[in-house]
Design a protein around this motif. Structure first.
Motif, PDB file in Angstrom:
ATOM      1  N   CYS A   9      24.206 -45.225  14.866  1.00 38.85           N
ATOM      2  CA  CYS A   9      24.005 -43.809  15.166  1.00 38.85           C
ATOM      3  C   CYS A   9      25.150 -43.252  16.002  1.00 38.85           C
ATOM      4  O   CYS A   9      25.866 -43.983  16.676  1.00 38.85           O
ATOM      5  CB  CYS A   9      22.680 -43.579  15.876  1.00 38.85           C
ATOM      6  SG  CYS A   9      22.551 -44.275  17.529  1.00 38.85           S
ATOM      7  N   ASN A  10      25.275 -41.945  15.926  1.00 42.48           N
ATOM      8  CA  ASN A  10      26.183 -41.195  16.780  1.00 42.48           C
ATOM      9  C   ASN A  10      25.308 -40.324  17.677  1.00 42.48           C
ATOM     10  O   ASN A  10      24.212 -39.911  17.281  1.00 42.48           O
ATOM     11  CB  ASN A  10      27.122 -40.317  15.957  1.00 42.48           C
ATOM     12  CG  ASN A  10      28.158 -41.137  15.228  1.00 42.48           C
ATOM     13  OD1 ASN A  10      28.596 -42.173  15.702  1.00 42.48           O
ATOM     14  ND2 ASN A  10      28.546 -40.684  14.042  1.00 42.48           N
ATOM     15  N   ASP A  12      25.347 -37.239  21.065  1.00 42.74           N
ATOM     16  CA  ASP A  12      26.143 -36.244  21.786  1.00 42.74           C
ATOM     17  C   ASP A  12      26.315 -36.659  23.246  1.00 42.74           C
ATOM     18  O   ASP A  12      25.871 -37.738  23.650  1.00 42.74           O
ATOM     19  CB  ASP A  12      25.527 -34.843  21.658  1.00 42.74           C
ATOM     20  CG  ASP A  12      24.146 -34.716  22.285  1.00 42.74           C
ATOM     21  OD1 ASP A  12      23.752 -35.588  23.099  1.00 42.74           O
ATOM     22  OD2 ASP A  12      23.447 -33.738  21.951  1.00 42.74           O
ATOM     23  N   ILE A  17      20.540 -38.286  19.746  1.00 44.77           N
ATOM     24  CA  ILE A  17      21.024 -38.822  18.472  1.00 44.77           C
ATOM     25  C   ILE A  17      21.273 -37.662  17.521  1.00 44.77           C
ATOM     26  O   ILE A  17      20.390 -36.842  17.280  1.00 44.77           O
ATOM     27  CB  ILE A  17      20.009 -39.815  17.879  1.00 44.77           C
ATOM     28  CG1 ILE A  17      19.832 -41.008  18.830  1.00 44.77           C
ATOM     29  CG2 ILE A  17      20.457 -40.280  16.503  1.00 44.77           C
ATOM     30  CD1 ILE A  17      18.716 -41.958  18.450  1.00 44.77           C
ATOM     31  N   ILE A  18      22.488 -37.618  16.971  1.00 43.65           N
ATOM     32  CA  ILE A  18      22.838 -36.512  16.085  1.00 43.65           C
ATOM     33  C   ILE A  18      23.109 -36.975  14.654  1.00 43.65           C
ATOM     34  O   ILE A  18      23.149 -36.158  13.743  1.00 43.65           O
ATOM     35  CB  ILE A  18      24.060 -35.725  16.626  1.00 43.65           C
ATOM     36  CG1 ILE A  18      25.241 -36.656  16.859  1.00 43.65           C
ATOM     37  CG2 ILE A  18      23.683 -34.969  17.889  1.00 43.65           C
ATOM     38  CD1 ILE A  18      26.523 -35.943  17.269  1.00 43.65           C
ATOM     39  N   GLU A  19      23.250 -38.273  14.476  1.00 49.19           N
ATOM     40  CA  GLU A  19      23.509 -38.806  13.138  1.00 49.19           C
ATOM     41  C   GLU A  19      23.038 -40.258  13.097  1.00 49.19           C
ATOM     42  O   GLU A  19      23.298 -41.020  14.025  1.00 49.19           O
ATOM     43  CB  GLU A  19      25.005 -38.719  12.833  1.00 49.19           C
ATOM     44  CG  GLU A  19      25.380 -39.090  11.445  1.00 49.19           C
ATOM     45  CD  GLU A  19      26.879 -38.901  11.186  1.00 49.19           C
ATOM     46  OE1 GLU A  19      27.236 -38.859  10.014  1.00 49.19           O
ATOM     47  OE2 GLU A  19      27.661 -38.817  12.154  1.00 49.19           O
ATOM     48  N   ILE A  20      22.318 -40.625  12.026  1.00 49.73           N
ATOM     49  CA  ILE A  20      21.831 -42.002  11.923  1.00 49.73           C
ATOM     50  C   ILE A  20      22.116 -42.589  10.548  1.00 49.73           C
ATOM     51  O   ILE A  20      22.264 -41.864   9.558  1.00 49.73           O
ATOM     52  CB  ILE A  20      20.316 -42.100  12.199  1.00 49.73           C
ATOM     53  CG1 ILE A  20      19.518 -41.284  11.182  1.00 49.73           C
ATOM     54  CG2 ILE A  20      19.970 -41.716  13.601  1.00 49.73           C
ATOM     55  CD1 ILE A  20      18.031 -41.528  11.216  1.00 49.73           C
ATOM     56  N   TYR A  21      22.185 -43.896  10.525  1.00 54.22           N
ATOM     57  CA  TYR A  21      22.316 -44.666   9.289  1.00 54.22           C
ATOM     58  C   TYR A  21      21.502 -45.933   9.530  1.00 54.22           C
ATOM     59  O   TYR A  21      21.841 -46.719  10.408  1.00 54.22           O
ATOM     60  CB  TYR A  21      23.797 -44.974   9.032  1.00 54.22           C
ATOM     61  CG  TYR A  21      24.103 -45.713   7.751  1.00 54.22           C
ATOM     62  CD1 TYR A  21      23.536 -45.348   6.538  1.00 54.22           C
ATOM     63  CD2 TYR A  21      25.001 -46.771   7.756  1.00 54.22           C
ATOM     64  CE1 TYR A  21      23.844 -46.014   5.370  1.00 54.22           C
ATOM     65  CE2 TYR A  21      25.317 -47.445   6.588  1.00 54.22           C
ATOM     66  CZ  TYR A  21      24.735 -47.057   5.399  1.00 54.22           C
ATOM     67  OH  TYR A  21      25.047 -47.725   4.241  1.00 54.22           O
ATOM     68  N   TYR A  32      30.459 -46.022  14.121  1.00 55.72           N
ATOM     69  CA  TYR A  32      29.411 -45.255  14.798  1.00 55.72           C
ATOM     70  C   TYR A  32      29.468 -45.547  16.291  1.00 55.72           C
ATOM     71  O   TYR A  32      29.979 -46.584  16.717  1.00 55.72           O
ATOM     72  CB  TYR A  32      28.025 -45.626  14.250  1.00 55.72           C
ATOM     73  CG  TYR A  32      27.768 -45.081  12.868  1.00 55.72           C
ATOM     74  CD1 TYR A  32      27.109 -43.878  12.687  1.00 55.72           C
ATOM     75  CD2 TYR A  32      28.194 -45.762  11.735  1.00 55.72           C
ATOM     76  CE1 TYR A  32      26.869 -43.365  11.416  1.00 55.72           C
ATOM     77  CE2 TYR A  32      27.963 -45.264  10.463  1.00 55.72           C
ATOM     78  CZ  TYR A  32      27.298 -44.059  10.308  1.00 55.72           C
ATOM     79  OH  TYR A  32      27.074 -43.553   9.050  1.00 55.72           O
ATOM     80  N   ASP A  47      13.431 -39.700  16.186  1.00 55.76           N
ATOM     81  CA  ASP A  47      13.560 -38.377  16.810  1.00 55.76           C
ATOM     82  C   ASP A  47      13.038 -38.363  18.241  1.00 55.76           C
ATOM     83  O   ASP A  47      13.270 -37.417  18.986  1.00 55.76           O
ATOM     84  CB  ASP A  47      12.837 -37.323  15.974  1.00 55.76           C
ATOM     85  CG  ASP A  47      11.348 -37.593  15.840  1.00 55.76           C
ATOM     86  OD1 ASP A  47      10.959 -38.775  15.704  1.00 55.76           O
ATOM     87  OD2 ASP A  47      10.560 -36.624  15.857  1.00 55.76           O
TER      88      ASP A  47
END
Length: 110
Positions: A9-10, A12, A17-21, A32, A47
């Motif tokens: 994840c990325n 801010d 968390i603003i981006e997940i894989y 990441y 979330d």
């Protein structure tokens, strides 16, 4: 629960968390900010998590969605099927079959 799901994840500047894989046996195609092995319940509730000091932590005051037993035993599956069958029989009992559609009238016309 088994921690067998990969989380990349990325986040801010505040740790949100603003981006997940996520997934099992995945290979990310880029870098990441954070990696961690997680369980299914954490994946479903991402979330409600943030990254603080390099650790994935639940956000205070949030309630997690409970994840049931994903892999049922044969006996558990049989119990589930029996429950569903009983529910269907109960529903069918509420709606009697019209006489013109009953198997007795169908068999007598042959």
């Amino acid at each position: 629960m088994n921690k067998d799901i990969q989380l990349y994840c990325n986040f801010d500047g505040e740790g949100n968390i603003i981006e997940i894989y996520t997934g099992q046996n995945i290979i990310p195609t880029r870098t990441y900010d954070h990696f961690e092995m997680i369980d299914k319940q954490t994946e479903v509730n991402l979330d409600k998590f943030h990254v603080v000091d390099g650790k994935l932590l639940q956000i205070e005051g949030t309630t997690l969605i409970q994840v049931g037993n994903i892999k049922l035993t044969t006996e558990q599956e049989l119990e589930e099927v029996k429950k569903k069958l009983a529910e269907m029989q109960e529903l069918l009992a509420k709606y009697p079959i019209p006489s013109e559609l009953s198997t007795e009238s169908y068999n007598s016309t042959e």
